[in-house]
Design an enzyme around this catalytic site. Sequence first.
Site, PDB file in Angstrom:
ATOM      1  N   GLY A 365       0.733  -1.576   0.474  1.00  0.00           N
ATOM      2  CA  GLY A 365       0.086  -0.164  -0.263  1.00  0.00           C
ATOM      3  C   GLY A 365       1.176   1.170  -0.112  1.00  0.00           C
ATOM      4  N   VAL A 370       0.041  -4.488   2.232  1.00  0.00           N
ATOM      5  CA  VAL A 370      -0.865  -4.759   2.367  1.00  0.00           C
ATOM      6  C   VAL A 370      -1.343  -7.007   3.135  1.00  0.00           C
ATOM      7  CG1 VAL A 370      -3.838  -4.308   2.125  1.00  0.00           C
ATOM      8  CG2 VAL A 370      -1.789  -2.858   1.546  1.00  0.00           C
ATOM      9  N   ASP A 477      -6.007  11.748  -5.103  1.00  0.00           N
ATOM     10  CA  ASP A 477      -5.410  10.852  -5.445  1.00  0.00           C
ATOM     11  C   ASP A 477      -5.859   9.773  -6.863  1.00  0.00           C
ATOM     12  OD1 ASP A 477      -2.801   9.551  -6.178  1.00  0.00           O
ATOM     13  OD2 ASP A 477      -2.838   8.755  -4.278  1.00  0.00           O
TER      14      ASP A 477
END
Length: 674
Positions: A365, A370, A477
């Site tokens: 991540g 993750v 983002d």
Amino acid sequence: MSTTLWLPALFLAALAATAKSLTVRPECQSRCGDVDIPYPFGIGRGCFRPGFEIICNTTGIPLLGDSNQQIVVLNLAVTPLPEAKVMLPVAYQCYDSANIITAKHLGDVEFNKYSVYRISNTRNELFVLGCNTLSYINSGPSGRHGYAYYAGCVAYANDSQSAKDYACAGVGCCHTDIPPDLTDNEMRFTNDGLWSHANQEFCPCDYAFIVEKDTYAFQVAHINTSKSLNSRQPLLLDWAIRESNGSSSLSCDKAEITPGHEYTCVSNHSQCINSSNGPGYVCNCTKGYEGNPYLEQGCTSISLGMFFLVVALLLAFIMHQKKKLARYFELNGGNILKRVTGLTIFTEKDLNKITKNNAECLGNGFFGKVYKGTLPDETVVAVKSFIKVDAERIEEFTEEVMIQLKMDHPNVLKLMGCCLQLNVPMLVYEFAANGSLRDILHSNRRRNLSTKLRLDIAIDSAKGLCYMHSEGIRHGDVKPDNILLDEKLMPKISDFGLSKLLKLGEKLAKKVVGCRGYMDPVFKNTGLLTPKSDVYGFGVVLLELISRKQTVHGESCNLVIQFRHIYEREKSGRSMFDEEIIMEEDIFILEEIGKLAMKCLKEWQDDRPDMTEVAKQLLKLKKKDGHPDMTEVAKQLLKLKKNTIDAAACHSTEMSYATDATWSVSSSPISESS
Ligand SMILES: *[C@@H]1O[C@H](CO)[C@@H](O)[C@H](O)[C@H]1NC(C)=O
Ligand SMILES: *[C@@H]1O[C@H](CO)[C@@H](O)[C@H](O)[C@H]1NC(C)=O
Ligand SMILES: *[C@@H]1O[C@H](CO)[C@@H](O)[C@H](O)[C@H]1NC(C)=O
Ligand SMILES: *[C@@H]1O[C@H](CO)[C@@H](O)[C@H](O)[C@H]1NC(C)=O
């Protein structure tokens, strides 16, 4: 975890603590500077046995008490050998070219008033430096200035060239062992008859000193100047329990029964041992015991000691763990977040169970790895490490968690809970089985995607973003990496709001800025994040969807530039479309998406449509994509409505859709402010 690092440290600390607790009298200072002060030594009234006083000066340097000069103590030991390491002066005698003595100090210093010390004959040696020198020690068992023992050597060099560094075998330097029972540090130099120092300017002084074995290395520089004056050298003193006037010799067989003598081996499991250097005796713990025999209960069973140590360590470990968890919990805003309803807070233990100790890593991540996990109710989740939270970020972080928790839309990745007992908080999200849009477009997990599917992904992503904007949240983002797909390829917007947190940390912000290709040039220049920045990012996503080309090829960010170029020249993006999906019936849709993307990518924010408009346009295409299935569209719209109850903007999408069947491509800007 850092357990492996601090455990040995803790072990040593506990060991030191255990040892210390047994080596001083109660309520007495156990250390001065970095020197331990074990009984019979002590600082202050009632803390030492007569003759063993230590003074801790204001700068934390321990000095011998009962002496007429400051004598620095470097170390004090009870076991295995009773020793004290101190600095004693170097004796010297200097001459002029006529053999007249110009300076002199014989090293005499009163440090042994109570006769407890003997200069260790096993641990020290005598050095004499000079060029026509006979020097010797001259103390004896009767105390200061006794002349019972003489030990010394001769050093000679007839010019300034003959002595050599590190060579101490008579030329400019000699050394010798010393006898036991030495009570003083007084030296003698001979300067008459044979031992004239006339015309020896290259060697102005004689030196003599006792020093710990193997610590002194002779240097020619030490004899051809008088700079060595007034220096001190470290040496070891043996100590023992003796009568203060030194005239009687108390041995073990008499010690316990001598009237008026306070027998000092007071601990159970201690024994008396005659001193190995001089009269008197010392104490030791008996076999199987250790500690300080001079204190009541000072000697403890080694195994018992180990047991206590292990228990103490275990307790310390548990306390430390608990404290650490609590500290992280607090640092990570736990005290605020625990009051938030609907947020599941997992303990570190829970989390380890959920992720089976991080058994399956899904990837990286933004802030770290993750992991895949399974909740007790079999729900599959993704566990992500978040940004490190410190005092400055705590408010932003808790706010961010609360915002994410509030997000409730099928196209926004759902936050299910968090764990705050780690140095960085871990957030638990719903699991997106098909990875990210980037994965299925570009990576080795890429798969065939029909135009219809791409359009659906675009529509649903737009709906997710639209919902976020209606809630006043800017993503910041938008890119294929942050559009995740569940098992039915339903997109889920993830990782929103990070840019806000990132702005707090310069370093991390740099990670975002740069040749990214998704970044709104306005945001890049002003740092001001508006919903229109997300629209820009989404425009790039649309281009990637129809072209299946990566935004950033190597160093240049050219997908946008390339597409815009071609579009302006050919009034069509056709040559850029993914070959896999160029079919006549799809061309119209692809062209429209390209056109829409170009609008999203306008330099001027006001020229870009807002997310609502984008969603509208895409939905319109769906109607025209050869499946004019109105019930499907109506269902979609109903969903949109359900999920944007308060969302005026998205609400209007569906309203207009419901009332206006023929869409006109409108680019009328809806004014947005940051
Ligand atoms: C005291 O006992 C220890 C352990 O048995 C031993 O190593 C040490 O040399 C003894 N000390 C003296 C002064 O005999
Ligand atoms: C030093 O001793 C050597 C050898 O005995 C001798 O040759 C030399 O002359 C002496 N030097 C001086 C300065 O006395
Ligand atoms: C020295 O010690 C002996 C033996 O304990 C004792 O008889 C004598 O009085 C002491 N002398 C002084 C001056 O304290
Ligand atoms: C020390 O030993 C004595 C006699 O053996 C015993 O009475 C006493 O309880 C012991 N003290 C400790 C603290 O073990």
